[in-house]
Each structure stands twice: as C-alpha cells, then as structure tokens.
Design a protein around this motif. Sequence first.
Motif, short mmCIF file in Angstrom:
data_model
loop_
_atom_site.label_atom_id
_atom_site.label_comp_id
_atom_site.label_asym_id
_atom_site.label_seq_id
_atom_site.Cartn_x
_atom_site.Cartn_y
_atom_site.Cartn_z
N ARG A 262 -6.89 -15.32 7.93
CA ARG A 262 -6.77 -16.00 9.10
C ARG A 262 -5.36 -16.36 9.58
NH1 ARG A 262 -5.50 -20.97 10.00
NH2 ARG A 262 -6.72 -22.05 8.71
N MET A 263 -4.95 -16.07 10.84
CA MET A 263 -3.83 -16.55 11.22
C MET A 263 -4.10 -17.37 12.62
SD MET A 263 -0.04 -15.00 12.01
CE MET A 263 -0.57 -14.35 13.74
N SER A 264 -3.72 -18.54 12.85
CA SER A 264 -3.88 -19.42 14.09
C SER A 264 -2.52 -19.20 14.75
CB SER A 264 -4.32 -20.94 13.71
OG SER A 264 -5.75 -20.77 13.10
N ALA A 265 -2.60 -18.64 15.75
CA ALA A 265 -1.29 -18.55 16.37
C ALA A 265 -0.94 -19.92 16.88
CB ALA A 265 -1.24 -17.37 17.59
N GLY A 266 -1.48 -20.78 17.69
CA GLY A 266 -1.44 -22.00 18.10
C GLY A 266 -0.58 -22.15 19.45
N SER A 267 0.50 -22.97 19.05
CA SER A 267 1.37 -23.13 19.94
C SER A 267 2.63 -22.09 19.91
CB SER A 267 2.37 -24.53 19.90
OG SER A 267 2.86 -24.43 18.60
N GLY A 268 2.75 -21.03 19.19
CA GLY A 268 3.48 -19.88 19.03
C GLY A 268 3.76 -19.66 17.68
N ILE A 269 3.50 -18.18 17.38
CA ILE A 269 4.06 -17.99 16.06
C ILE A 269 4.64 -16.37 16.22
CG2 ILE A 269 1.83 -16.99 15.48
CD1 ILE A 269 2.18 -18.06 12.41
N GLN A 270 5.47 -15.89 15.18
CA GLN A 270 5.91 -14.45 15.17
C GLN A 270 5.39 -13.82 14.00
OE1 GLN A 270 9.58 -13.17 16.88
NE2 GLN A 270 9.93 -15.28 17.73
N HIS A 271 4.85 -12.88 13.78
CA HIS A 271 4.67 -12.16 12.45
C HIS A 271 4.88 -10.63 12.63
CE1 HIS A 271 0.12 -10.57 12.92
NE2 HIS A 271 0.67 -10.57 14.19
N SER A 272 4.71 -10.15 11.33
CA SER A 272 4.97 -8.62 11.09
C SER A 272 3.64 -8.14 10.25
CB SER A 272 6.41 -8.27 10.64
OG SER A 272 6.41 -8.72 9.37
N GLU A 273 3.19 -6.74 10.43
CA GLU A 273 2.46 -6.32 9.60
C GLU A 273 2.65 -4.89 9.43
OE1 GLU A 273 -1.77 -8.10 11.73
OE2 GLU A 273 -0.29 -7.24 12.96
N ARG A 274 2.67 -4.70 8.01
CA ARG A 274 3.35 -3.37 7.54
C ARG A 274 2.39 -2.69 6.59
NH1 ARG A 274 7.80 -0.96 8.76
NH2 ARG A 274 7.85 -0.08 6.90
N ASN A 275 2.24 -1.32 6.44
CA ASN A 275 1.72 -0.69 5.21
C ASN A 275 2.80 -0.22 4.28
OD1 ASN A 275 0.56 1.11 3.45
ND2 ASN A 275 -0.22 2.42 5.10
N ASP A 276 3.17 -1.05 3.29
CA ASP A 276 4.11 -1.08 2.48
C ASP A 276 3.82 0.32 1.13
OD1 ASP A 276 5.99 -2.38 3.81
OD2 ASP A 276 5.61 -3.95 2.74
N GLY A 277 2.47 0.65 1.21
CA GLY A 277 1.93 1.43 0.21
C GLY A 277 2.02 3.06 0.51
N THR A 278 1.51 3.80 -0.36
CA THR A 278 1.57 5.10 -0.36
C THR A 278 0.50 5.70 0.41
OG1 THR A 278 0.67 5.42 -2.47
CG2 THR A 278 3.21 5.23 -2.08
N GLU A 279 -0.66 5.07 0.81
CA GLU A 279 -1.83 5.58 1.41
C GLU A 279 -1.95 5.02 2.81
OE1 GLU A 279 -3.38 8.14 0.23
OE2 GLU A 279 -2.22 8.29 -1.66
N PRO A 280 -2.60 5.52 3.57
CA PRO A 280 -2.96 4.81 5.13
C PRO A 280 -3.59 3.59 4.82
CG PRO A 280 -3.62 7.17 5.35
CD PRO A 280 -3.45 6.88 3.72
N VAL A 281 -3.45 2.51 5.55
CA VAL A 281 -4.32 1.26 5.55
C VAL A 281 -5.28 1.30 6.86
CG1 VAL A 281 -2.61 -0.18 6.81
CG2 VAL A 281 -4.29 -1.13 5.47
N HIS A 282 -6.32 0.94 6.28
CA HIS A 282 -7.46 1.03 7.59
C HIS A 282 -8.01 -0.60 7.54
CE1 HIS A 282 -11.61 2.66 9.05
NE2 HIS A 282 -10.91 1.85 10.14
N TYR A 283 -7.77 -1.08 8.75
CA TYR A 283 -8.53 -2.51 8.87
C TYR A 283 -9.03 -2.71 10.23
CZ TYR A 283 -3.86 -3.69 10.87
OH TYR A 283 -2.87 -3.59 11.82
N VAL A 284 -9.69 -3.93 10.20
CA VAL A 284 -10.38 -4.36 11.70
C VAL A 284 -9.45 -5.82 12.03
CG1 VAL A 284 -12.25 -5.02 12.88
CG2 VAL A 284 -12.42 -3.16 11.22
N GLN A 285 -8.92 -5.88 13.16
CA GLN A 285 -8.48 -7.33 13.38
C GLN A 285 -9.04 -7.80 14.70
OE1 GLN A 285 -4.18 -8.22 14.99
NE2 GLN A 285 -4.11 -8.53 12.84
#
Length: 232
Positions: A91-114
């Motif tokens: 869980r990330m609460s963005a609140g008053s403001g946040i910056q973030h990155s999301e990466r797949n650094d592995g060798t296989e596809p990543v599958h997720y629900v956000q």
Amino acid sequence: MEIRRADDRFQTASEWLDSRHSFSFGPHYDPANVGFGFLLAHNDEKVAPGTGFGTHPHQDLEIVTWVLRGALAHQDSQGHSGVVYPGLAQRMSAGSGIQHSERNDGTEPVHYVQMWVRPDELDLPPSYEQSEIDLTTGELVPIASGLPQHTASAAIRINQRSAGMSVARLGPGGTVALPAARYVHLFVAQGAASLEGAGDLGTSDAVRLTSVDGARVTAGPEGAELLVWEMT
C-alpha cells in the motif's frame, strides 16, 4: 449485479505493457464508468522484463498493489524501496504528493493488479506499507482495509474507513460468501468461478454488486484467486 467481462475492459498496449482498465483511465473515458464506490482505478497490468513505469507523481490516493506472477520493484521519493511478489501486499498512500517508479527488473513478465481508492482526508503525509499474507485458509483474507471490522485482521491499513479489500485463494470447488455491503467489487484474478445469481466467471471477469447480501462464489475445477472490495 453487473457483470463486466475481461474483454470488455479498456486496453493500453505497447511493446512493454499490456494494461486492462476496469474503469475510465488515462485516455480512455466513459462518463458512465468512472469508478465504483470508492474504487477509482482497477488496472490489470503485464509488464515485460527490464521495463516499467519511470518516476511519476501521485496525490491523494490510496494505491494497493497485488502481484499475481513475477516481481515488481518499487522506489519512491520518501525513500521507500522494495520488491513486491505474489503473497506480499503493498500500500502506498500518496497523500499530499509523492513520486515513485515501478519496474520489472526480472527476466520474466510481471503480472499484477493495481487499485486506487479515494482517501478519507486530503493532504495526508505520504506513507508506504507492505506485508506478507497467508492465503492457505481457503477463506477471504482482509489484505488492505480501513473498515472498522477489519481493525484487528487486515494486514495493511488504508486511509479510507469505508473500504477494504480481501483475497481468497480457493482450491477446486472451494467456496466463500461475499461480504454484505453497499458496494462489492469481485474480480477473478486467476482461474474460474461461479457466482450465485450471476453464473460462470472466467479469468479477469468482474462483477459489481450493489446492496446484495452475501452471494456465494464457488471456484472452478482448477481453483480460483478472488479479489474482493467491500465498501459501505
């Protein structure tokens, strides 16, 4: 009950991304489909190896991420970093403001629900939390919630007192009762299931229920993983 089939969702596709949106998102807009209850976004994402979302901002959102396959690396402007994998809720609460990155650094596809939820209050201090989840019970397990009834049981708290998400990992023929709430959003993340009063559901099908009291869901012959939001 309103059934939303997997193939009816909006799609954003590129060489590295296949994203399916349950609600209006980005360039995809339908004035009759801008959310459900407090749920503003429900994105089913597949990201190719060595790629991902670069640093970008969010504000006044409760963002819950649940990985189905692979691993997703997270970094944000508050100094948090981690890798989210199946069985670990984030869980990330963005609140008053946040910056973030999301990466797949592995060798296989990543599958997720956000999933994005509207918070109770605006301009809260940004925060981050993750927790391991035990899904061996065959029941709905509260994952991320602000509901009073989940105070002691939810692995992660969100800043929304009227919403909570649970996950059930069912074996073949396993069954659970959906919560009785004003709004319930059922998503079949993996496998297939049958919903009382609605019939058969396949992978990535969703059902939006309004004021339905405790309908039962039964997994198909290969089992199912269910993501369930309840909102009062």
